[in-house]
Motif scaffolding. Structure first.
Motif, PDB file in Angstrom:
ATOM      1  N   LEU A 132       0.918  -1.204  -0.091  1.00 46.51           N
ATOM      2  CA  LEU A 132       0.055   0.074   0.042  1.00 46.51           C
ATOM      3  C   LEU A 132       0.787   1.297  -0.047  1.00 46.51           C
ATOM      4  CD1 LEU A 132      -2.876  -1.272   2.382  1.00 46.51           C
ATOM      5  CD2 LEU A 132      -3.077  -0.833   0.041  1.00 46.51           C
ATOM      6  N   GLY A 133       1.967   1.205   0.614  1.00 47.79           N
ATOM      7  CA  GLY A 133       2.892   2.457   0.828  1.00 47.79           C
ATOM      8  C   GLY A 133       3.413   2.769  -0.618  1.00 47.79           C
ATOM      9  N   THR A 134       3.825   1.490  -1.541  1.00 49.34           N
ATOM     10  CA  THR A 134       4.381   1.849  -2.648  1.00 49.34           C
ATOM     11  C   THR A 134       3.273   2.251  -3.553  1.00 49.34           C
ATOM     12  OG1 THR A 134       6.177   0.162  -2.363  1.00 49.34           O
ATOM     13  CG2 THR A 134       5.470   0.445  -4.464  1.00 49.34           C
ATOM     14  N   LEU A 135       1.930   1.659  -3.552  1.00 52.74           N
ATOM     15  CA  LEU A 135       0.692   2.262  -4.431  1.00 52.74           C
ATOM     16  C   LEU A 135       0.537   3.487  -4.056  1.00 52.74           C
ATOM     17  CD1 LEU A 135      -1.364   1.276  -6.201  1.00 52.74           C
ATOM     18  CD2 LEU A 135      -2.712   0.600  -4.292  1.00 52.74           C
ATOM     19  N   ALA A 136       0.663   4.052  -2.870  1.00 47.99           N
ATOM     20  CA  ALA A 136       0.471   5.396  -2.806  1.00 47.99           C
ATOM     21  C   ALA A 136       1.499   6.155  -3.461  1.00 47.99           C
ATOM     22  CB  ALA A 136       0.395   5.794  -1.175  1.00 47.99           C
ATOM     23  N   ASP A 137       2.485   6.037  -3.188  1.00 43.42           N
ATOM     24  CA  ASP A 137       3.771   6.800  -3.795  1.00 43.42           C
ATOM     25  C   ASP A 137       3.587   6.860  -5.159  1.00 43.42           C
ATOM     26  OD1 ASP A 137       4.941   7.497  -1.363  1.00 43.42           O
ATOM     27  OD2 ASP A 137       6.289   5.841  -1.406  1.00 43.42           O
ATOM     28  N   GLU A 138       3.550   5.691  -5.809  1.00 41.05           N
ATOM     29  CA  GLU A 138       3.359   5.460  -7.457  1.00 41.05           C
ATOM     30  C   GLU A 138       2.221   6.465  -8.003  1.00 41.05           C
ATOM     31  OE1 GLU A 138       5.593   1.380  -7.801  1.00 41.05           O
ATOM     32  OE2 GLU A 138       3.328   1.318  -8.028  1.00 41.05           O
ATOM     33  N   LEU A 139       0.728   6.359  -7.054  1.00 34.95           N
ATOM     34  CA  LEU A 139      -0.167   7.056  -7.776  1.00 34.95           C
ATOM     35  C   LEU A 139      -0.042   8.349  -7.639  1.00 34.95           C
ATOM     36  CD1 LEU A 139      -3.128   4.682  -6.301  1.00 34.95           C
ATOM     37  CD2 LEU A 139      -2.502   5.049  -8.653  1.00 34.95           C
ATOM     38  N   PHE A 140       0.407   8.923  -6.445  1.00 36.12           N
ATOM     39  CA  PHE A 140       1.011  10.382  -6.282  1.00 36.12           C
ATOM     40  C   PHE A 140       1.983  10.701  -7.630  1.00 36.12           C
ATOM     41  CE2 PHE A 140       0.693  10.217  -1.644  1.00 36.12           C
ATOM     42  CZ  PHE A 140      -0.809  10.521  -1.509  1.00 36.12           C
ATOM     43  N   ALA A 141       2.748   9.938  -7.727  1.00 36.33           N
ATOM     44  CA  ALA A 141       3.648  10.267  -8.970  1.00 36.33           C
ATOM     45  C   ALA A 141       3.075  10.481 -10.297  1.00 36.33           C
ATOM     46  CB  ALA A 141       4.816   9.034  -9.191  1.00 36.33           C
ATOM     47  N   VAL A 142       2.147   9.541 -10.502  1.00 33.90           N
ATOM     48  CA  VAL A 142       1.359   9.506 -11.905  1.00 33.90           C
ATOM     49  C   VAL A 142       0.573  10.564 -11.994  1.00 33.90           C
ATOM     50  CG1 VAL A 142       0.008   8.170 -13.310  1.00 33.90           C
ATOM     51  CG2 VAL A 142       1.766   7.045 -12.169  1.00 33.90           C
ATOM     52  N   ALA A 143      -0.002  11.121 -10.583  1.00 41.17           N
ATOM     53  CA  ALA A 143      -0.915  12.268 -10.656  1.00 41.17           C
ATOM     54  C   ALA A 143      -0.090  13.485 -11.117  1.00 41.17           C
ATOM     55  CB  ALA A 143      -1.622  12.479  -9.350  1.00 41.17           C
ATOM     56  N   ASP A 144       1.242  13.567 -10.427  1.00 38.44           N
ATOM     57  CA  ASP A 144       2.032  14.602 -10.703  1.00 38.44           C
ATOM     58  C   ASP A 144       2.552  14.829 -11.914  1.00 38.44           C
ATOM     59  OD1 ASP A 144       1.518  15.266  -7.921  1.00 38.44           O
ATOM     60  OD2 ASP A 144       3.571  14.054  -7.449  1.00 38.44           O
ATOM     61  N   LEU A 145       2.792  13.604 -12.720  1.00 35.71           N
ATOM     62  CA  LEU A 145       3.306  13.502 -14.188  1.00 35.71           C
ATOM     63  C   LEU A 145       2.061  14.052 -15.049  1.00 35.71           C
ATOM     64  CD1 LEU A 145       4.995  12.544 -16.360  1.00 35.71           C
ATOM     65  CD2 LEU A 145       3.783  10.266 -16.347  1.00 35.71           C
ATOM     66  N   PHE A 146       0.931  13.793 -14.815  1.00 41.44           N
ATOM     67  CA  PHE A 146      -0.370  14.134 -15.512  1.00 41.44           C
ATOM     68  C   PHE A 146      -0.489  15.658 -15.265  1.00 41.44           C
ATOM     69  CE2 PHE A 146      -2.705   9.801 -15.812  1.00 41.44           C
ATOM     70  CZ  PHE A 146      -1.504   9.340 -16.902  1.00 41.44           C
ATOM     71  N   ASP A 147      -0.026  16.112 -14.077  1.00 43.01           N
ATOM     72  CA  ASP A 147      -0.515  17.606 -13.896  1.00 43.01           C
ATOM     73  C   ASP A 147       0.816  18.369 -14.807  1.00 43.01           C
ATOM     74  OD1 ASP A 147      -2.435  18.012 -12.009  1.00 43.01           O
ATOM     75  OD2 ASP A 147      -1.260  17.265 -10.220  1.00 43.01           O
ATOM     76  N   ARG A 148       2.077  17.960 -14.828  1.00 43.13           N
ATOM     77  CA  ARG A 148       3.070  18.595 -15.376  1.00 43.13           C
ATOM     78  C   ARG A 148       2.736  18.451 -17.160  1.00 43.13           C
ATOM     79  NH1 ARG A 148       5.989  15.505 -12.420  1.00 43.13           N
ATOM     80  NH2 ARG A 148       7.088  14.251 -14.012  1.00 43.13           N
ATOM     81  N   GLU A 149       2.366  17.378 -17.471  1.00 42.31           N
ATOM     82  CA  GLU A 149       2.241  17.007 -18.953  1.00 42.31           C
ATOM     83  C   GLU A 149       0.862  17.156 -19.767  1.00 42.31           C
ATOM     84  OE1 GLU A 149       4.790  16.491 -20.831  1.00 42.31           O
ATOM     85  OE2 GLU A 149       6.361  16.429 -19.044  1.00 42.31           O
ATOM     86  N   HIS A 150       0.508  18.510 -19.748  1.00 40.34           N
ATOM     87  CA  HIS A 150      -0.870  18.915 -20.194  1.00 40.34           C
ATOM     88  C   HIS A 150      -1.292  17.975 -21.368  1.00 40.34           C
ATOM     89  CE1 HIS A 150      -0.180  23.237 -18.110  1.00 40.34           C
ATOM     90  NE2 HIS A 150      -0.072  22.032 -17.183  1.00 40.34           N
ATOM     91  N   GLY A 151      -0.204  17.901 -22.501  1.00 39.13           N
ATOM     92  CA  GLY A 151      -0.652  17.132 -23.561  1.00 39.13           C
ATOM     93  C   GLY A 151      -1.037  15.858 -23.107  1.00 39.13           C
ATOM     94  N   LEU A 152      -0.029  15.084 -22.365  1.00 39.02           N
ATOM     95  CA  LEU A 152      -0.578  13.819 -22.038  1.00 39.02           C
ATOM     96  C   LEU A 152      -1.771  13.809 -21.332  1.00 39.02           C
ATOM     97  CD1 LEU A 152       0.581  10.860 -21.839  1.00 39.02           C
ATOM     98  CD2 LEU A 152       1.633  11.361 -19.643  1.00 39.02           C
ATOM     99  N   ARG A 153      -2.081  14.746 -20.394  1.00 34.49           N
ATOM    100  CA  ARG A 153      -3.212  14.477 -19.583  1.00 34.49           C
ATOM    101  C   ARG A 153      -4.631  14.738 -20.541  1.00 34.49           C
ATOM    102  NH1 ARG A 153      -2.812  18.914 -16.272  1.00 34.49           N
ATOM    103  NH2 ARG A 153      -4.001  20.273 -17.568  1.00 34.49           N
ATOM    104  N   ARG A 154      -4.454  15.656 -21.401  1.00 38.07           N
ATOM    105  CA  ARG A 154      -5.503  15.915 -22.479  1.00 38.07           C
ATOM    106  C   ARG A 154      -6.020  14.591 -23.285  1.00 38.07           C
ATOM    107  NH1 ARG A 154      -3.455  21.153 -22.833  1.00 38.07           N
ATOM    108  NH2 ARG A 154      -2.176  20.543 -24.641  1.00 38.07           N
ATOM    109  N   SER A 155      -4.860  14.138 -23.835  1.00 39.93           N
ATOM    110  CA  SER A 155      -4.977  13.059 -24.665  1.00 39.93           C
ATOM    111  C   SER A 155      -5.457  11.518 -23.820  1.00 39.93           C
ATOM    112  CB  SER A 155      -3.690  12.452 -25.490  1.00 39.93           C
ATOM    113  OG  SER A 155      -2.648  11.946 -24.318  1.00 39.93           O
ATOM    114  N   LEU A 156      -5.078  11.338 -22.535  1.00 42.24           N
ATOM    115  CA  LEU A 156      -5.506  10.327 -21.730  1.00 42.24           C
ATOM    116  C   LEU A 156      -6.929  10.414 -21.150  1.00 42.24           C
ATOM    117  CD1 LEU A 156      -2.400   8.900 -20.396  1.00 42.24           C
ATOM    118  CD2 LEU A 156      -3.739   8.063 -21.988  1.00 42.24           C
ATOM    119  N   SER A 157      -7.436  11.709 -21.353  1.00 40.13           N
ATOM    120  CA  SER A 157      -8.689  12.111 -20.639  1.00 40.13           C
ATOM    121  C   SER A 157      -9.789  12.335 -21.809  1.00 40.13           C
ATOM    122  CB  SER A 157      -8.551  13.227 -19.863  1.00 40.13           C
ATOM    123  OG  SER A 157      -8.115  14.283 -20.246  1.00 40.13           O
TER     124      SER A 157
END
Length: 269
Positions: free
Chosen positions: A25-50
């Motif tokens: 669960l600790g690893t899962l939390a850290d990784e989900l935070f990291a992916v959320a932060d990636l999608f925040d930074r990469e606007h084009g990626l976020r738009r294409s995946l949503s």
């Protein structure tokens, strides 16, 4: 979240619950935070995946290619579910992933019988920051990079709080995502309380409450609201006597200061 996003959140949470039980669960939390932060930074990626016009299977495949081998299978599965869902706005996608990261961290604390500690520690940290403008500036300002803020947190509270608390605070101070620190602490504290379907009551009292008084107050609130209530107690001499309680938008004020203010409002009216 509204409408479409609320329904999608329920679906993604169901998928998340199916994979979280067997995950670290600790690893899962850290990784989900990291992916959320990636999608925040990469606007084009976020738009294409949503993008709702792109087939869900195509977006899930793109997420799998992006993440496979870099994060755990539970994280890949959760992100696939999230990008395959439909959202009212693109920003809801990283919001959901961060939310599930918080849930994973709280589940980790619950598995260690430390969820009560996490709720208390988040609240107390907020009081510490409120009393120290220099600390608030260091943790929320641009002068320290993210790693510097993590190092400062470790120096201040490392080994003194639950691992989940440190994980949640690190996410808040390194990725504010447009929130104030106070707002983030309240949001994460509320999600922690939701893990046991509890309400959070912020109690302001002129003096520290004994354990007996806390138990009686919690029992009264539980009977009044029909749900368990977690108490965050703040000693505030300005209350004068009695106490005030805030649960969400509802305020119960039995303090002398509150009664004086009520009289003033009536006289002014």
């Amino acid at each position: 979240m509204r409408g479409l996003s609320r329904a999608s959140l329920a679906e993604v949470e169901e998928r998340f619950n199916g994979v979280a039980g067997a995950a670290d669960l600790g690893t899962l939390a850290d990784e989900l935070f990291a992916v959320a932060d990636l999608f925040d930074r990469e606007h084009g990626l976020r738009r294409s995946l949503s993008d709702p016009s792109v087939p869900a299977a195509q977006k899930a495949q793109a997420a799998r290619v992006l993440l496979d081998g870099k994060v755990s299978p539970a994280t890949v599965s959760t992100v696939e579910s999230a990008v395959g869902a439909k959202w009212s706005r693109a920003g809801d996608l990283p919001d959901v992933l961060e939310r599930l990261g918080v849930v994973a961290a709280c589940a980790e604390a619950e598995s260690q019988s430390r969820l009560d500690d996490v709720e208390d520690e988040l609240f107390r940290f907020g009081r510490i920051v409120a009393a120290s403008p220099d600390l608030r500036r260091a943790l929320t300002g641009p002068s320290l990079p993210a790693e510097g803020k993590r190092a400062l947190l470790n120096e201040l509270i490392g080994g003194k709080v639950a691992p989940s608390t440190l994980r949640l605070l690190a996410q808040l101070v390194t990725h504010s995502r447009g929130r104030s620190l106070d707002g983030g602490l309240e949001e994460f504290g509320g999600l922690a309380a939701e893990q046991r379907q509890r309400l959070v009551a912020v109690v302001r009292s002129a003096i520290a409450l004994s354990e007996e008084h806390k138990q009686r107050l919690a029992a009264w609130l539980r009977a009044s609201f029909g749900r368990d209530v977690h108490l965050n107690v703040e000693v505030d001499p300005r209350v004068l006597g009695g106490f005030s309680i805030r649960i969400g938008d509802e305020i119960i004020d039995t303090s002398i200061a509150g009664r004086i203010e009520e009289v003033r409002r009536r006289l002014a009216g």
